[in-house]
Design an enzyme around this catalytic site. Structure first.
Site, PDB file in Angstrom:
ATOM      1  N   PRO A   2       0.841  -1.211   0.000  1.00 18.29           N
ATOM      2  CA  PRO A   2       0.000   0.000   0.000  1.00 18.29           C
ATOM      3  C   PRO A   2       0.875   1.259   0.000  1.00 18.29           C
ATOM      4  O   PRO A   2       1.752   1.403   0.831  1.00 18.29           O
ATOM      5  CB  PRO A   2      -0.789  -0.108   1.308  1.00 18.29           C
ATOM      6  CG  PRO A   2      -0.575  -1.496   1.813  1.00 18.29           C
ATOM      7  CD  PRO A   2       0.705  -1.992   1.217  1.00 18.29           C
ATOM      8  N   GLU A   3       0.632   2.123  -0.961  1.00 21.98           N
ATOM      9  CA  GLU A   3       1.328   3.406  -1.027  1.00 21.98           C
ATOM     10  C   GLU A   3       0.372   4.480  -0.540  1.00 21.98           C
ATOM     11  O   GLU A   3      -0.768   4.182  -0.191  1.00 21.98           O
ATOM     12  CB  GLU A   3       1.768   3.677  -2.480  1.00 21.98           C
ATOM     13  CG  GLU A   3       2.846   2.732  -2.988  1.00 21.98           C
ATOM     14  CD  GLU A   3       4.208   2.987  -2.335  1.00 21.98           C
ATOM     15  OE1 GLU A   3       4.388   4.067  -1.729  1.00 21.98           O
ATOM     16  OE2 GLU A   3       5.070   2.110  -2.420  1.00 21.98           O
ATOM     17  N   HIS A  92      -5.266 -14.576   8.828  1.00 23.70           N
ATOM     18  CA  HIS A  92      -4.429 -13.375   8.905  1.00 23.70           C
ATOM     19  C   HIS A  92      -5.153 -12.169   9.491  1.00 23.70           C
ATOM     20  O   HIS A  92      -4.671 -11.052   9.408  1.00 23.70           O
ATOM     21  CB  HIS A  92      -3.878 -13.045   7.517  1.00 23.70           C
ATOM     22  CG  HIS A  92      -3.067 -14.157   6.939  1.00 23.70           C
ATOM     23  ND1 HIS A  92      -1.891 -14.604   7.521  1.00 23.70           N
ATOM     24  CD2 HIS A  92      -3.264 -14.942   5.855  1.00 23.70           C
ATOM     25  CE1 HIS A  92      -1.407 -15.603   6.808  1.00 23.70           C
ATOM     26  NE2 HIS A  92      -2.221 -15.828   5.786  1.00 23.70           N
ATOM     27  N   ARG A 111       1.636 -10.738   5.836  1.00 27.22           N
ATOM     28  CA  ARG A 111       3.092 -10.724   6.033  1.00 27.22           C
ATOM     29  C   ARG A 111       3.519 -10.094   7.364  1.00 27.22           C
ATOM     30  O   ARG A 111       4.683 -10.137   7.728  1.00 27.22           O
ATOM     31  CB  ARG A 111       3.773 -10.030   4.853  1.00 27.22           C
ATOM     32  CG  ARG A 111       3.530 -10.824   3.567  1.00 27.22           C
ATOM     33  CD  ARG A 111       4.195 -10.185   2.380  1.00 27.22           C
ATOM     34  NE  ARG A 111       5.649 -10.194   2.503  1.00 27.22           N
ATOM     35  CZ  ARG A 111       6.465  -9.617   1.632  1.00 27.22           C
ATOM     36  NH1 ARG A 111       5.975  -8.979   0.607  1.00 27.22           N
ATOM     37  NH2 ARG A 111       7.759  -9.660   1.802  1.00 27.22           N
ATOM     38  N   ARG A 153      22.622  19.396  -3.896  1.00 28.39           N
ATOM     39  CA  ARG A 153      22.494  17.931  -3.858  1.00 28.39           C
ATOM     40  C   ARG A 153      22.928  17.308  -5.169  1.00 28.39           C
ATOM     41  O   ARG A 153      22.428  17.663  -6.235  1.00 28.39           O
ATOM     42  CB  ARG A 153      21.052  17.528  -3.570  1.00 28.39           C
ATOM     43  CG  ARG A 153      20.663  17.785  -2.126  1.00 28.39           C
ATOM     44  CD  ARG A 153      19.284  17.222  -1.894  1.00 28.39           C
ATOM     45  NE  ARG A 153      18.835  17.517  -0.548  1.00 28.39           N
ATOM     46  CZ  ARG A 153      18.640  16.579   0.383  1.00 28.39           C
ATOM     47  NH1 ARG A 153      18.854  15.316   0.105  1.00 28.39           N
ATOM     48  NH2 ARG A 153      18.230  16.917   1.579  1.00 28.39           N
TER      49      ARG A 153
END
Ligand SMILES: [Zn+2]
Length: 272
Positions: A2-3, A92, A111, A153
């Site tokens: 999931p983002e 789960h 997981r 940078r």
């Protein structure tokens, strides 16, 4: 994994079902997540009313008058509002927040890389949240900020926008897509990019994330009941995962290149 868009879609999906709901009981069947679930979570949460659900980066914050439940979905976590009668947990389904209404907010995580923390009201900022950069969808995030913070940078612009201290929630897929929209080559040094180009990049990041949230919102229609599927923005991806396919703008073959151990996709003609 999931983002930010999936987390935001989750927040929007569950919010109408949990805002204003009182937690009757917490059932922790498996406390060994990425970090142990606090022993006293049930004690502190029981009887509390969930005022609202906020998001910070990829964390969800369930606000109560006593403090906040901080939840991260990890690699494979998901949340679902299960209406009564609540079916028995599957393998789960690690944590249930049983609500006074009889419904249940169920945390599932095959997981177990997700996490739950309790943040008391008067506690100092949690270390997990302390060093996060601005939210990409907030007004405070813009091209000026990227330009200012990138000076000097030498690292790649892709690594720069994926750094959560600069801006949160720009994962690998979204970084590739936003750099394509902005016409910036992902390997260009962050410190060498001009302000107008960073303005375009900030807008592109916002646009990519908002489209992904909208797509998640369409496929993730139903947070109530079982069988909710994660949202997929995949069909809309312009370059990510499309090595050797023609660029949607100029037909040049999309290239793949590993930058900082992550696969990057870009058009060598459109992105400079
Ligand atoms: Zn192109």
């Amino acid at each position: 994994m999931p983002e930010l868009p999936e987390v935001e879609t989750t927040r929007r999906g569950i919010l109408p079902h949990v805002a204003g709901a009182r937690v009757e009981r917490v059932v922790v069947r498996e406390s060994r997540l990425r970090w142990p679930v606090p022993d006293r979570l049930g004690e502190v949460l029981a009887g509390q009313c969930i005022r609202t659900v906020d998001r910070r980066a990829k964390y969800l914050l369930f606000r109560t008058d006593a403090g906040s439940l901080l939840l991260h979905l990890g690699m494979s976590g998901s949340l679902q509002v299960v209406p009564p009668p609540v079916p028995p947990p599957q393998r789960h389904d690690h944590v249930d927040l049983l609500l006074e209404s009889g419904a249940c907010l169920r945390y599932t995580d095959p997981r177990r890389f997700g996490s739950l923390h309790w943040l008391p009201l008067d506690a100092p900022p949690h270390p997990l949240l302390a060093h996060l950069g601005p939210e990409p969808l907030d007004a405070a995030f813009n091209g000026e900020l990227l330009f200012r913070r990138s000076r000097g940078r030498r690292g790649t612009v892709k690594g720069f926008v994926m750094d959560g201290r600069i801006v949160v929630g720009v994962g690998n897929i979204y970084a590739s897509e936003a750099l394509f929209l902005a016409g910036i080559n992902p390997v260009r040094a962050a410190g060498r990019i001009s302000l107008p180009r960073y303005r375009r990049l900030a807008l592109a990041i916002r646009q990519v994330l908002e489209s992904a949230i909208a797509a998640g919102g369409t496929t993730l229609r139903d947070f109530v009941g079982v069988g909710g599927q994660p949202g997929y923005f995949r069909q809309q991806l312009r370059v990510y995962g499309r090595a050797t396919e023609p660029c949607p703008t100029c037909n040049t073959a999309i290239r793949q290149r590993v930058i900082a151990q992550r696969a990057s996709y870009y058009c060598p003609a459109c992105q400079r």
